[in-house]
Design a protein around this motif. Structure first.
Motif, mmCIF file in Angstrom:
data_model
loop_
_atom_site.group_PDB
_atom_site.id
_atom_site.type_symbol
_atom_site.label_atom_id
_atom_site.label_comp_id
_atom_site.label_asym_id
_atom_site.label_seq_id
_atom_site.Cartn_x
_atom_site.Cartn_y
_atom_site.Cartn_z
ATOM 1 N N LEU A 55 48.730 64.029 49.950
ATOM 2 C CA LEU A 55 50.068 64.290 50.492
ATOM 3 C C LEU A 55 50.952 65.024 49.492
ATOM 4 O O LEU A 55 51.726 65.904 49.869
ATOM 5 C CB LEU A 55 50.720 62.981 50.945
ATOM 6 N N VAL A 56 50.851 64.676 48.216
ATOM 7 C CA VAL A 56 51.624 65.376 47.181
ATOM 8 C C VAL A 56 51.243 66.846 47.158
ATOM 9 O O VAL A 56 52.109 67.731 47.174
ATOM 10 C CB VAL A 56 51.411 64.727 45.795
ATOM 11 N N ARG B 20 57.092 74.094 48.627
ATOM 12 C CA ARG B 20 58.137 74.413 47.641
ATOM 13 C C ARG B 20 58.143 73.353 46.546
ATOM 14 O O ARG B 20 57.550 72.294 46.716
ATOM 15 C CB ARG B 20 59.506 74.448 48.317
ATOM 16 N N PRO B 21 58.846 73.609 45.448
ATOM 17 C CA PRO B 21 59.025 72.556 44.441
ATOM 18 C C PRO B 21 59.918 71.442 44.998
ATOM 19 O O PRO B 21 60.752 71.683 45.869
ATOM 20 C CB PRO B 21 59.740 73.272 43.292
ATOM 21 N N TYR B 22 59.707 70.253 44.498
ATOM 22 C CA TYR B 22 60.490 69.089 44.923
ATOM 23 C C TYR B 22 60.987 68.318 43.717
ATOM 24 O O TYR B 22 60.308 68.258 42.696
ATOM 25 C CB TYR B 22 59.617 68.118 45.729
ATOM 26 N N ARG B 23 62.138 67.695 43.879
ATOM 27 C CA ARG B 23 62.564 66.663 42.947
ATOM 28 C C ARG B 23 61.845 65.385 43.357
ATOM 29 O O ARG B 23 61.373 65.260 44.484
ATOM 30 C CB ARG B 23 64.074 66.476 43.011
ATOM 31 N N PHE B 24 61.772 64.433 42.445
ATOM 32 C CA PHE B 24 61.006 63.213 42.676
ATOM 33 C C PHE B 24 61.413 62.507 43.972
ATOM 34 O O PHE B 24 60.566 62.202 44.816
ATOM 35 C CB PHE B 24 61.175 62.264 41.480
ATOM 36 N N ILE C 89 56.935 62.554 51.654
ATOM 37 C CA ILE C 89 55.658 61.862 51.840
ATOM 38 C C ILE C 89 55.833 60.693 52.807
ATOM 39 O O ILE C 89 54.977 60.435 53.648
ATOM 40 C CB ILE C 89 55.090 61.402 50.488
ATOM 41 N N GLY C 90 56.965 60.003 52.726
ATOM 42 C CA GLY C 90 57.242 58.895 53.636
ATOM 43 C C GLY C 90 57.342 59.327 55.085
ATOM 44 O O GLY C 90 57.112 58.535 56.002
ATOM 45 N N ALA C 91 57.650 60.587 55.318
ATOM 46 C CA ALA C 91 57.788 61.112 56.679
ATOM 47 C C ALA C 91 56.449 61.185 57.410
ATOM 48 O O ALA C 91 56.418 61.375 58.620
ATOM 49 C CB ALA C 91 58.438 62.492 56.649
ATOM 50 N N TYR C 92 55.339 61.039 56.687
ATOM 51 C CA TYR C 92 54.022 61.085 57.322
ATOM 52 C C TYR C 92 53.731 59.818 58.111
ATOM 53 O O TYR C 92 52.736 59.735 58.813
ATOM 54 C CB TYR C 92 52.917 61.304 56.281
ATOM 55 N N GLU D 81 57.655 54.067 44.028
ATOM 56 C CA GLU D 81 58.020 54.925 42.899
ATOM 57 C C GLU D 81 56.923 54.908 41.843
ATOM 58 O O GLU D 81 56.561 55.952 41.297
ATOM 59 C CB GLU D 81 59.347 54.470 42.287
ATOM 60 N N LYS D 82 56.403 53.715 41.564
ATOM 61 C CA LYS D 82 55.358 53.580 40.545
ATOM 62 C C LYS D 82 54.117 54.389 40.923
ATOM 63 O O LYS D 82 53.562 55.117 40.099
ATOM 64 C CB LYS D 82 54.995 52.104 40.371
ATOM 65 N N MET D 83 53.675 54.281 42.165
ATOM 66 C CA MET D 83 52.459 54.986 42.584
ATOM 67 C C MET D 83 52.672 56.494 42.599
ATOM 68 O O MET D 83 51.783 57.260 42.212
ATOM 69 C CB MET D 83 52.016 54.490 43.961
ATOM 70 N N LEU D 84 53.848 56.943 43.046
ATOM 71 C CA LEU D 84 54.121 58.376 43.035
ATOM 72 C C LEU D 84 54.159 58.897 41.599
ATOM 73 O O LEU D 84 53.616 59.961 41.307
ATOM 74 C CB LEU D 84 55.427 58.695 43.767
#
Length: 126
Positions: free
Chosen positions: A26-27, A34-38, A45-48, A55-58
């Motif tokens: 997903l990342v 495009r580039p993303y901020r955290f 990714i949550g929209a999937y 936060e830890k896993m990302l």
């Protein structure tokens, strides 16, 4: 960071695991656009659907992909701190492959479900 025993034994498999991990896929797909901020990336990714990424896993996923040379982390020295994530050239190649596999899965899911039903019915009959 020290090289782990699994990296020494099968480095190809390890990179494949990183690229095709639950969050790695997903990342990579999201960063193709495009580039993303955290926090933006986490929301995207949550929209999937399903349970969102912690936060830890990302953070771990991004660090792993950065270490493999697939993701670039750009920390800007401003207040408040700003960090952008984007794909490297190598990351873009991997992301395009992953996106193609993801698209194939969407396109062929009916066929997979049919095959599963046939398999299950055959097993149940024997």
């Amino acid at each position: 960071m020290a090289v782990s025993e699994s990296e020494t034994l099968c480095p190809y498999r390890l990179v494949l695991e990183h690229v095709t991990s639950r969050w790695g896929v997903l990342v990579l797909i999201e960063l193709l656009d495009r580039p993303y901020r955290f926090s933006e990336l986490r929301r995207a990714i949550g929209a999937y659907g399903g349970r969102g990424v912690s936060e830890k896993m990302l953070t771990q996923t991004l660090q792993t992909l950065e270490r493999d040379g697939l993701v670039h982390r750009d920390a800007k020295p401003v207040i408040p701190p700003r960090v952008d994530y984007s794909l490297t050239g190598l990351g873009r190649e991997a992301a395009e492959q992953v996106r193609a596999l993801s698209q194939w899965t969407r396109d062929r899911m009916d066929d997979v479900e049919k095959a599963r039903r046939t398999y299950d019915e055959t097993r149940a009959a024997s």
